[in-house]
Design an enzyme around this catalytic site. Sequence first.
Site, mmCIF file in Angstrom:
data_model
loop_
_atom_site.group_PDB
_atom_site.id
_atom_site.type_symbol
_atom_site.label_atom_id
_atom_site.label_comp_id
_atom_site.label_asym_id
_atom_site.label_seq_id
_atom_site.Cartn_x
_atom_site.Cartn_y
_atom_site.Cartn_z
ATOM 1 N N ASN A 152 47.049 44.576 37.038
ATOM 2 C CA ASN A 152 47.403 45.221 36.038
ATOM 3 C C ASN A 152 46.837 44.850 34.668
ATOM 4 O O ASN A 152 46.800 45.885 33.816
ATOM 5 C CB ASN A 152 48.940 45.109 36.153
ATOM 6 N N GLY A 176 50.832 37.918 41.447
ATOM 7 C CA GLY A 176 50.920 39.410 42.179
ATOM 8 C C GLY A 176 52.225 39.473 42.724
ATOM 9 O O GLY A 176 53.086 39.019 42.087
ATOM 10 N N THR A 183 53.552 38.821 48.736
ATOM 11 C CA THR A 183 52.142 38.205 48.898
ATOM 12 C C THR A 183 52.152 36.720 48.640
ATOM 13 O O THR A 183 51.575 35.842 49.318
ATOM 14 C CB THR A 183 51.001 38.847 47.969
ATOM 15 N N GLU A 188 53.031 33.304 40.190
ATOM 16 C CA GLU A 188 53.798 34.154 39.173
ATOM 17 C C GLU A 188 53.807 35.538 40.006
ATOM 18 O O GLU A 188 52.846 36.338 40.032
ATOM 19 C CB GLU A 188 52.454 34.383 37.964
ATOM 20 N N CYS A 204 54.189 43.080 34.369
ATOM 21 C CA CYS A 204 55.258 42.260 35.067
ATOM 22 C C CYS A 204 56.486 42.225 34.185
ATOM 23 O O CYS A 204 57.689 41.817 34.423
ATOM 24 C CB CYS A 204 54.688 41.077 35.671
ATOM 25 N N GLU A 254 52.735 28.658 33.926
ATOM 26 C CA GLU A 254 51.586 28.795 33.170
ATOM 27 C C GLU A 254 51.448 28.457 31.662
ATOM 28 O O GLU A 254 52.877 28.303 31.151
ATOM 29 C CB GLU A 254 50.966 29.984 33.447
HETATM 30 P P1 NAD Z 1 49.270 42.005 45.160
HETATM 31 O O1 NAD Z 1 50.031 40.887 45.614
HETATM 32 O O2 NAD Z 1 49.098 42.867 46.138
HETATM 33 O O3 NAD Z 1 47.848 41.197 44.875
HETATM 34 C C1 NAD Z 1 47.373 40.350 44.069
HETATM 35 C C2 NAD Z 1 46.122 39.540 44.514
HETATM 36 O O4 NAD Z 1 46.371 38.875 45.686
HETATM 37 C C3 NAD Z 1 44.905 40.628 44.610
HETATM 38 O O5 NAD Z 1 43.905 39.966 44.254
HETATM 39 C C4 NAD Z 1 45.150 40.802 46.252
HETATM 40 O O6 NAD Z 1 43.798 40.997 46.764
HETATM 41 C C5 NAD Z 1 45.519 39.390 46.610
HETATM 42 N N1 NAD Z 1 46.001 39.180 47.961
HETATM 43 C C6 NAD Z 1 46.646 40.208 48.641
HETATM 44 N N2 NAD Z 1 46.884 39.900 49.850
HETATM 45 C C7 NAD Z 1 46.578 38.483 49.784
HETATM 46 C C8 NAD Z 1 46.636 37.389 50.746
HETATM 47 N N3 NAD Z 1 47.124 37.549 51.934
HETATM 48 N N4 NAD Z 1 46.097 36.062 50.568
HETATM 49 C C9 NAD Z 1 45.502 35.901 49.397
HETATM 50 N N5 NAD Z 1 45.442 36.864 48.519
HETATM 51 C C10 NAD Z 1 46.106 37.974 48.544
HETATM 52 O O7 NAD Z 1 49.699 42.405 43.641
HETATM 53 P P2 NAD Z 1 49.132 43.576 42.888
HETATM 54 O O8 NAD Z 1 49.656 44.769 43.512
HETATM 55 O O9 NAD Z 1 47.530 43.321 42.555
HETATM 56 O O10 NAD Z 1 49.755 43.281 41.496
HETATM 57 C C11 NAD Z 1 51.234 43.803 41.437
HETATM 58 C C12 NAD Z 1 52.181 42.560 41.347
HETATM 59 O O11 NAD Z 1 51.717 41.519 40.645
HETATM 60 C C13 NAD Z 1 53.493 43.239 40.943
HETATM 61 O O12 NAD Z 1 54.450 42.498 41.663
HETATM 62 C C14 NAD Z 1 53.614 42.259 39.386
HETATM 63 O O13 NAD Z 1 55.149 41.985 39.121
HETATM 64 C C15 NAD Z 1 53.116 41.184 39.652
HETATM 65 N N6 NAD Z 1 52.521 40.740 38.372
HETATM 66 C C16 NAD Z 1 53.033 39.437 38.186
HETATM 67 C C17 NAD Z 1 52.736 38.800 36.885
HETATM 68 C C18 NAD Z 1 53.532 37.557 36.350
HETATM 69 O O14 NAD Z 1 53.058 36.755 35.520
HETATM 70 N N7 NAD Z 1 54.460 37.161 36.908
HETATM 71 C C19 NAD Z 1 51.713 39.286 36.204
HETATM 72 C C20 NAD Z 1 51.202 40.540 36.630
HETATM 73 C C21 NAD Z 1 51.539 40.989 37.863
#
Ligand code: NAD
Length: 479
Positions: A150, A226, A230, A248, A282, A460
């Site tokens: 994002n 993410g 995950t 996060e 997020c 963080e």
């Molecule tokens: P995601 O969990 O699908 O992916 C995030 C990252 O993790 C990607 O690089 C992905 O390739 C990797 N990943 C996926 N499966 C994995 C595994 N089994 N092992 C290790 N790595 C793996 O998330 P997304 O769709 O890319 O992002 C959206 C999400 O991120 C939303 O839920 C959002 O709220 C969250 N987010 C949180 C924050 C925060 O600071 N709390 C900030 C931004 C986004």
Amino acid sequence: MEKLLNFIDGTYREPVNQQYLDNYEPATGKIYSLIPDSDEKDVALAVEAAEKAFPVWSKMPIEERSAILVRVSEGIQKRMDEFVAAESRDNGKPVSLASHVDIPRAVSNFHFFATAILHFASESHVMEGEGFNYTTRKAIGIVGCISPWNLPLYLFSWKIAPALAAGNCVIAKPSEVTPYTAYLLGKVCEEAGMPAGVLNIIHGLGASVGDAIVKHPKIKAISFTGGTKTGEYIARTAAPMFKKLSLELGGKNPNIIFDDCDFNVMLSTTMRSSFANQGQICLCGSRIFIQRGIYDKFKDAFVERVKDLTVSFPTDPKAKMGALVSLPHLEKVMSYIELAKEEGGTVLTGGGRIFPEGHENGYYLQPTVIEGLKYDCRTNQEEIFGPVVTLTPFDTEEEVLEMANSTQYGLSATIWTNDLKRAHRVADEVHAGIVWINAWLVRDLRTPFGGVKSSGVGREGGWEALRFFTEAKNIFVKY
Ligand code: NAD
């Protein structure tokens, strides 16, 4: 077709298996580049390189390490236009957003931690008549940084910068959905004189590269941003190996509006907190709670403004919202609009796709406002992560706190009121790691950043990040 490459041991390389994935442009729905479909073999090579680099990097005088990271910050600044164009093309966000928020923030992240490390000192605790303790904080070794799509370079650099500043070598994986600016970062690190192997950037899927990073026994800490699912998988996998974890995760943040607030400031900020980055931040306030006295006034004014919001392709200077990041994500967000209708919600505006001329296959969605839902229905409990908000009226502070705190999440909250005592009371009671009173997304990089409940573990930002990326050792000396 352009092929992106991994950045391992200071050089750009093809993945060992020579396999590539398609990279889509959200604005057009077309494939425009290929990214390495790397696997554990590439991670193993990166770990070897990082192992070699660690003694040099961690023992380098702190001023030199800091200077290299300052040069990385300057290098991104120098290539601002290239980074902005890449981020907006890869993610679908308006160019104006990438140039005002994403890339300037990546510049600041490197600069902030490059200079913060100069002030990060050991502590000492004296025990009168007995002796004293001194606590050193040393780099952990090799750490893994995994980030989402994002805010691609913004969040990638938010992890990498403190990890490197603290003296660690990093194995980093950007999202496979938005790999481009992370790819460009390798060049900047080379130009900044960063020793080979200090930062290794590997592209590919979470289930292969991400998983290999989490499972590699020589990677001692994982910083992940993410989705909550995950994060749960990573926590389960890393726990038996006793890795340090910073997670996060998702959010479903309340935007709580009391009827004594400064209406106009609240209204324009609420437009941003609802729809900035197509609602894919997020910290977006997707559940809007409005005190009953101003519910109708707010609803009318808000819906009118939302109808005027220009959704267009990212390079259109008029665009206030661009395309969603991918087709599966667009479909997921739209499925929640259908769910909201099934749950009894009324769509006040939006709800459908948009097909800008010349960009008919892009992933555009109207900003959507829904009312009439119960606070505990799925639409109001699950993270949608798109340009969709719900309006819910409330009467009392107690009632709104019960609704706001009803989800599994606890990332951020916004409170609008001019009653000072109430602002502090609600801020104290709301389940969130970050609270804004009469504001949204004002960020001071020194402050702790992170969520409670299913929104994550750890913080963080500022010293929190530098503490995470170091191991404390206490040494006692007898007088
Ligand atoms: P995601 O969990 O699908 O992916 C995030 C990252 O993790 C990607 O690089 C992905 O390739 C990797 N990943 C996926 N499966 C994995 C595994 N089994 N092992 C290790 N790595 C793996 O998330 P997304 O769709 O890319 O992002 C959206 C999400 O991120 C939303 O839920 C959002 O709220 C969250 N987010 C949180 C924050 C925060 O600071 N709390 C900030 C931004 C986004």
